[in-house]
Design an enzyme around this catalytic site. Structure first.
Site, mmCIF file in Angstrom:
data_model
loop_
_atom_site.group_PDB
_atom_site.id
_atom_site.type_symbol
_atom_site.label_atom_id
_atom_site.label_comp_id
_atom_site.label_asym_id
_atom_site.label_seq_id
_atom_site.Cartn_x
_atom_site.Cartn_y
_atom_site.Cartn_z
ATOM 1 N N ASP A 338 0.737 -1.228 -0.010
ATOM 2 C CA ASP A 338 -0.057 -0.048 0.130
ATOM 3 C C ASP A 338 0.849 1.132 -0.025
ATOM 4 O O ASP A 338 1.921 1.133 0.549
ATOM 5 C CB ASP A 338 -0.928 0.193 1.333
ATOM 6 N N GLU A 367 1.925 -0.265 -5.046
ATOM 7 C CA GLU A 367 0.721 0.894 -5.231
ATOM 8 C C GLU A 367 1.606 2.176 -5.869
ATOM 9 O O GLU A 367 1.949 2.693 -5.034
ATOM 10 C CB GLU A 367 -0.209 1.411 -4.136
#
Length: 615
Positions: A338, A367
């Site tokens: 993330d 990400e």
């Protein structure tokens, strides 16, 4: 003339291993009376610019001449280059212009990416199909759980809308649950296999006190509503029997304030960083004034930032007995990181090292929303894709290109987005790109394709903004095109759960509705199953085949994927009128897996597509 994507002018194409000799050639008009040409390159790591003399190497027809040179990037990194020539007009620059071609007086350099010698990525994902699951909303097994906190509110109707209104305090706390669990996913492995899925990507599964679970409370435990560690191990074990691997979400930039580590809400018996400066977790966080003033993610006080390079935290996550290795040992095949752009390089290095220690084939995917090859974050150029860090990234640029093309964008501009990525990324990264058209952070693809733009509308408007029957029918036509592009572009298609069943929805929480078991759009579902079969049938070509643009204009796009195993041509018509495309002569006898076989031209019906295969 210089075209960085044409082997006549640059060879080899794309990103190269450090030390690889690259041949550059440029064609200059004879009327310029060029007496000298220079290859000018800036080493991004030092900002040093070097000019190399080029050699005259013959005529290009009657009115132009070739100049050439060879250049080998000395180390992994980015190298930005252009050309300069001494002409009878004086020194002139040749910079990058529209669609990668040279342009006198331009101001953009070309990019040469050099990756680390020996950089390899795992083979197992190449050519496959990913499927993203938001665990609370996919499937409930019916099994009662123990140890579930009492402050969670449960929906009694699986098919109702997620809670979107603020609570009486005016806060949106994301504490409504539908009860989807790991056992429920295990029960649906046969369904996922029918879609051709080879990899499940799970949004966070660790103990947390919101339905999205991006506010981790304990990295070492599965959230009790999802099940137990044994349920996770069973899911991974059973999935392997179906040829499916599981990767999990790692949220390591911040924790929850309601966690064993911070414990602002006092839920846990042992003192966290918020309660005591003597807590072993206190050094993990950056307090400006303890306990109430601290760094947090995007100013959300419930998401206190951690200092990833703190030795204790770093060892807890990436050490020999750390979180990365624990969950790979439990069955995970890798991690999706993330907000990777908010993680320090050294921390990502350690994550990848830890993953590889446990499993040499472990995947680390990040990400990143922009071009990850030249991304700058916090004033620093990132080195995600140069080797030793990420194996690949979420491919938002391709999403932008696909949806942009299908909603009226200039096809040439959208093709340029695709070609930029393919030029800048290493090939071993490209083959693993996570090609999505929607995630838990974006509007559903169907809504993006056929709904009104959000344009600042709040949750109340979004909650009631459902597609009309006519708009939905139009969106479904476009979704077929978007998904075929997903499945045929370089990289790995990633289906966001429920897209294949026709789910709609604007932003969080409307894009996180429950999977509509028993109410699927069966025609659309059949389309996705067919795409899965085609993906398997032509895996050798689609996994790592070359990409060649064929057409981009007049509301149409077409391209060819080719390898020594064969060739596939994909074509798309994004308008309501029939279009005819010229195809190379060898494709006039191609077999049509989708659409109509070409005659003299390839005919595309309104909002139609085709997938051709050479016999």
């Amino acid at each position: 003339m210089f075209q960085s994507r044409n082997p006549v002018y640059r060879y080899p194409l794309g990103a190269v291993e450090e030390g690889t000799s690259v041949h550059f050639k440029i064609s200059i008009g004879r009327d310029l009376h060029c007496s000298a040409m220079y290859f000018c390159v800036i080493d991004d790591s030092t900002s040093e610019e070097t000019h190399y003399s080029m050699f005259w190497c013959g005529m290009d027809g009657e009115n132009a001449e070739y100049w050439e040179c060879d250049y080998a990037p000395p180390h992994a990194g980015l190298f930005f280059y252009h050309f300069e020539g001494d002409t009878w007009h004086g020194r002139q620059k040749y910079m990058r212009g529209m669609y990668g071609r040279d342009q006198l007086g331009g101001d953009r350099s070309w990019q040469l990416t050099a990756y680390r010698k020996g950089f390899q990525t795992p083979d197992w994902l190449s050519g496959g199909v990913m499927y993203q699951i938001f665990p609370d909303r996919f499937h409930y097994s019916g099994t009662e759980k123990s140890g579930v906190p009492e402050d969670r509110r449960f929906h009694t109707n699986w098919n109702e809308q997620p809670q979107w209104e603020p609570d009486p305090d005016g806060e949106i706390r994301n504490k409504d649950y539908f009860g989807g669990d790991l056992e429920g996913i295990t029960h649906k492995l046969d369904y996922l296999q029918s879609l051709g899925v080879t990899c499940i990507y799970l949004n966070p599964i660790f103990e947390a006190h919101s339905n999205h679970r991006y506010d981790t409370a304990d990295y070492s435990k599965i959230d009790p509503l999802l099940g137990s560690e044994q349920d996770f191990r069973r899911l991974c074990r059973e999935a392997r029997k179906y040829g499916i691997r599981v990767i999990i979400d790692g949220v390591f930039n911040h924790t929850g304030s309601d966690s064993v580590y911070f414990n602002r809400e006092g839920r846990y018996p042992e003192p966290g960083a918020y309660q005591s400066q003597e807590s072993p977790y206190y050094p993990w966080y950056a307090f400006s004034k303890w306990p109430d003033e601290y760094a947090c993610w995007w100013n959300f006080k419930t998401l206190p930032d951690v200092m990833e390079e703190n030795p204790q935290y770093k060892d807890y996550i990436t050490g020999e007995t750390g979180i990365i290795q624990k969950w790979i040992a439990a069955g995970a095949s890798g991690w999706r990181l993330d907000v990777a752009d908010e993680l320090p390089d050294s921390f990502i290095d350690s994550i990848t090292e830890a993953a590889r220690r446990q499993d040499p084939d472990a995947l680390v995917l990040g990400e990143v929303w922009e071009d990850a090859s030249n991304k700058c974050a916090y004033g620093q150029r990132r080195r995600y894709l140069l080797g030793g860090q990420l194996d690949s990234v979420m491919n938002y640029p391709f999403r932008n290109a696909i949806l942009g093309f299908l909603t009226g964008g200039d096809p040439s501009a959208q093709m340029e987005i695709i070609l930029d990525v393919l030029e800048n990324y290493p090939p071993q990264v490209i083959r693993l790109l996570m090609n999505h058209i929607g995630t838990h952070d974006t509007e559903r693809a169907l809504t993006m394709l056929a709904g009104d733009p959000v344009r600042g509308h709040g949750r109340k408007w979004q909650s009631a903004a459902h597609l009309t029957k006519e708009r939905r029918a139009h969106g479904l036509r476009l979704l077929r095109l978007a998904s075929l592009m997903q499945y045929t572009l370089p990289g790995v298609p990633c289906v966001y759960y429920g897209d294949e069943a026709g789910l709609e929805g604007y932003r969080d929480p409307f894009n996180r509705g429950t999977y509509p078991w028993g109410n699927e759009d069966l025609e659309l579902l059949g389309w996705y199953r067919r795409l899965g079969k085609l993906r398997q049938k032509y895996r050798a070509v689609l996994a790592e085949g070359d990409f060649s643009p064929l057409h981009a204009g007049n509301n149409c796009m077409a391209y060819i994927r080719a390898s020594h195993e064969g060739a596939v041509l994909a074509a798309f018509n994004a308008c309501g009128e029939t279009r005819s495309l010229q195809v190379p002569s060898e494709w006039k006898t191609a077999y049509a897996e989708l659409g109509t076989a070409p005659g003299d031209d390839l005919v595309l019906e309104p909002y139609g597509c085709a997938m051709l295969v050479l016999p």
